[in-house]
Design a protein around this motif. Sequence first.
Motif, PDB file in Angstrom:
ATOM      1  N   MET A  37       0.831  -1.205   0.000  1.00 25.84           N
ATOM      2  CA  MET A  37       0.000   0.000   0.000  1.00 25.84           C
ATOM      3  C   MET A  37       0.867   1.258   0.000  1.00 25.84           C
ATOM      4  O   MET A  37       0.535   2.252  -0.640  1.00 25.84           O
ATOM      5  N   GLY A  38       1.983   1.206   0.704  1.00 20.81           N
ATOM      6  CA  GLY A  38       2.900   2.339   0.717  1.00 20.81           C
ATOM      7  C   GLY A  38       3.439   2.628  -0.666  1.00 20.81           C
ATOM      8  O   GLY A  38       3.510   3.779  -1.097  1.00 20.81           O
ATOM      9  N   ALA A  39       3.800   1.587  -1.379  1.00 20.11           N
ATOM     10  CA  ALA A  39       4.304   1.758  -2.744  1.00 20.11           C
ATOM     11  C   ALA A  39       3.212   2.288  -3.663  1.00 20.11           C
ATOM     12  O   ALA A  39       3.470   3.121  -4.531  1.00 20.11           O
ATOM     13  N   ALA A  40       1.988   1.836  -3.462  1.00 21.46           N
ATOM     14  CA  ALA A  40       0.878   2.273  -4.317  1.00 21.46           C
ATOM     15  C   ALA A  40       0.659   3.777  -4.227  1.00 21.46           C
ATOM     16  O   ALA A  40       0.186   4.402  -5.187  1.00 21.46           O
ATOM     17  N   LEU A  41       1.002   4.378  -3.113  1.00 18.37           N
ATOM     18  CA  LEU A  41       0.852   5.824  -2.967  1.00 18.37           C
ATOM     19  C   LEU A  41       1.712   6.605  -3.962  1.00 18.37           C
ATOM     20  O   LEU A  41       1.406   7.741  -4.294  1.00 18.37           O
ATOM     21  N   PHE A  42       2.762   5.977  -4.448  1.00 18.30           N
ATOM     22  CA  PHE A  42       3.649   6.648  -5.398  1.00 18.30           C
ATOM     23  C   PHE A  42       3.037   6.736  -6.793  1.00 18.30           C
ATOM     24  O   PHE A  42       3.547   7.443  -7.654  1.00 18.30           O
ATOM     25  N   ALA A  43       1.957   6.019  -7.032  1.00 17.84           N
ATOM     26  CA  ALA A  43       1.279   6.066  -8.328  1.00 17.84           C
ATOM     27  C   ALA A  43       0.276   7.219  -8.395  1.00 17.84           C
ATOM     28  O   ALA A  43      -0.071   7.678  -9.481  1.00 17.84           O
ATOM     29  N   ILE A  44      -0.189   7.688  -7.269  1.00 17.74           N
ATOM     30  CA  ILE A  44      -1.232   8.719  -7.228  1.00 17.74           C
ATOM     31  C   ILE A  44      -0.835  10.013  -7.932  1.00 17.74           C
ATOM     32  O   ILE A  44      -1.638  10.577  -8.676  1.00 17.74           O
ATOM     33  N   PRO A  45       0.377  10.528  -7.751  1.00 13.32           N
ATOM     34  CA  PRO A  45       0.717  11.804  -8.392  1.00 13.32           C
ATOM     35  C   PRO A  45       0.693  11.778  -9.919  1.00 13.32           C
ATOM     36  O   PRO A  45       0.740  12.827 -10.558  1.00 13.32           O
ATOM     37  N   GLY A  46       0.602  10.615 -10.516  1.00 14.59           N
ATOM     38  CA  GLY A  46       0.565  10.520 -11.978  1.00 14.59           C
ATOM     39  C   GLY A  46      -0.638  11.196 -12.596  1.00 14.59           C
ATOM     40  O   GLY A  46      -0.706  11.365 -13.805  1.00 14.59           O
ATOM     41  N   ARG A  47      -1.587  11.616 -11.780  1.00  8.14           N
ATOM     42  CA  ARG A  47      -2.778  12.312 -12.278  1.00  8.14           C
ATOM     43  C   ARG A  47      -2.560  13.803 -12.502  1.00  8.14           C
ATOM     44  O   ARG A  47      -3.370  14.458 -13.141  1.00  8.14           O
ATOM     45  N   PHE A  48      -1.463  14.336 -11.983  1.00  3.78           N
ATOM     46  CA  PHE A  48      -1.186  15.758 -12.192  1.00  3.78           C
ATOM     47  C   PHE A  48      -0.807  16.009 -13.644  1.00  3.78           C
ATOM     48  O   PHE A  48      -0.365  15.100 -14.348  1.00  3.78           O
ATOM     49  N   CYS A  49      -0.968  17.251 -14.082  1.00  7.02           N
ATOM     50  CA  CYS A  49      -0.634  17.585 -15.465  1.00  7.02           C
ATOM     51  C   CYS A  49      -0.068  19.009 -15.549  1.00  7.02           C
ATOM     52  O   CYS A  49      -0.505  19.821 -16.344  1.00  7.02           O
ATOM     53  N   ASP A  50       0.880  19.302 -14.684  1.00  3.81           N
ATOM     54  CA  ASP A  50       1.553  20.597 -14.756  1.00  3.81           C
ATOM     55  C   ASP A  50       2.975  20.448 -14.218  1.00  3.81           C
ATOM     56  O   ASP A  50       3.263  19.566 -13.414  1.00  3.81           O
ATOM     57  N   GLU A  51       3.838  21.304 -14.703  1.00  5.19           N
ATOM     58  CA  GLU A  51       5.258  21.203 -14.370  1.00  5.19           C
ATOM     59  C   GLU A  51       5.522  21.475 -12.897  1.00  5.19           C
ATOM     60  O   GLU A  51       6.410  20.861 -12.298  1.00  5.19           O
ATOM     61  N   ALA A  52       4.756  22.365 -12.296  1.00  8.00           N
ATOM     62  CA  ALA A  52       4.967  22.684 -10.880  1.00  8.00           C
ATOM     63  C   ALA A  52       4.751  21.445 -10.004  1.00  8.00           C
ATOM     64  O   ALA A  52       5.576  21.145  -9.133  1.00  8.00           O
ATOM     65  N   HIS A  53       3.665  20.720 -10.259  1.00  4.83           N
ATOM     66  CA  HIS A  53       3.405  19.510  -9.482  1.00  4.83           C
ATOM     67  C   HIS A  53       4.445  18.431  -9.789  1.00  4.83           C
ATOM     68  O   HIS A  53       4.864  17.694  -8.897  1.00  4.83           O
ATOM     69  N   ARG A  54       4.863  18.326 -11.051  1.00  5.73           N
ATOM     70  CA  ARG A  54       5.878  17.324 -11.402  1.00  5.73           C
ATOM     71  C   ARG A  54       7.154  17.576 -10.614  1.00  5.73           C
ATOM     72  O   ARG A  54       7.736  16.662 -10.047  1.00  5.73           O
ATOM     73  N   SER A  55       7.575  18.827 -10.549  1.00  5.65           N
ATOM     74  CA  SER A  55       8.786  19.178  -9.799  1.00  5.65           C
ATOM     75  C   SER A  55       8.618  18.900  -8.308  1.00  5.65           C
ATOM     76  O   SER A  55       9.532  18.366  -7.664  1.00  5.65           O
ATOM     77  N   ASP A  56       7.455  19.253  -7.776  1.00  4.08           N
ATOM     78  CA  ASP A  56       7.191  19.012  -6.356  1.00  4.08           C
ATOM     79  C   ASP A  56       7.200  17.513  -6.031  1.00  4.08           C
ATOM     80  O   ASP A  56       7.772  17.092  -5.026  1.00  4.08           O
ATOM     81  N   VAL A  57       6.554  16.728  -6.882  1.00  2.00           N
ATOM     82  CA  VAL A  57       6.489  15.278  -6.677  1.00  2.00           C
ATOM     83  C   VAL A  57       7.892  14.684  -6.706  1.00  2.00           C
ATOM     84  O   VAL A  57       8.270  13.907  -5.823  1.00  2.00           O
ATOM     85  N   ALA A  58       8.667  15.056  -7.706  1.00  2.00           N
ATOM     86  CA  ALA A  58      10.025  14.520  -7.830  1.00  2.00           C
ATOM     87  C   ALA A  58      10.873  14.892  -6.618  1.00  2.00           C
ATOM     88  O   ALA A  58      11.571  14.039  -6.056  1.00  2.00           O
TER      89      ALA A  58
END
Length: 72
Positions: free
Chosen positions: A6-27
């Motif tokens: 379940m912990g690993a599955a949480l890493f899939a959630i941010p894939g729904r974002f679609c902007d560079e700001a969120h991509r940078s924050d997630v990374a």
Amino acid sequence: RLSARMGAALFAIPGRFCDEAHRSDVAAFLKDKAPKITGAPRLLAQSLASISLCLAKRDASKESLRAFLKKQ
């Protein structure tokens, strides 16, 4: 506490974002956390790739959408 799966599955959630700001924050936020959880590095990479693909699709269709909306 979450199971490792379940912990690993949480890493899939941010894939729904679609902007560079969120991509940078997630990374930035998850890069050091991912190696500690089995399967998380792959899921994080997939999420970041999904965000990048969404950005590319959005940029590629921006002008055609603009032209379509002008006709309406």
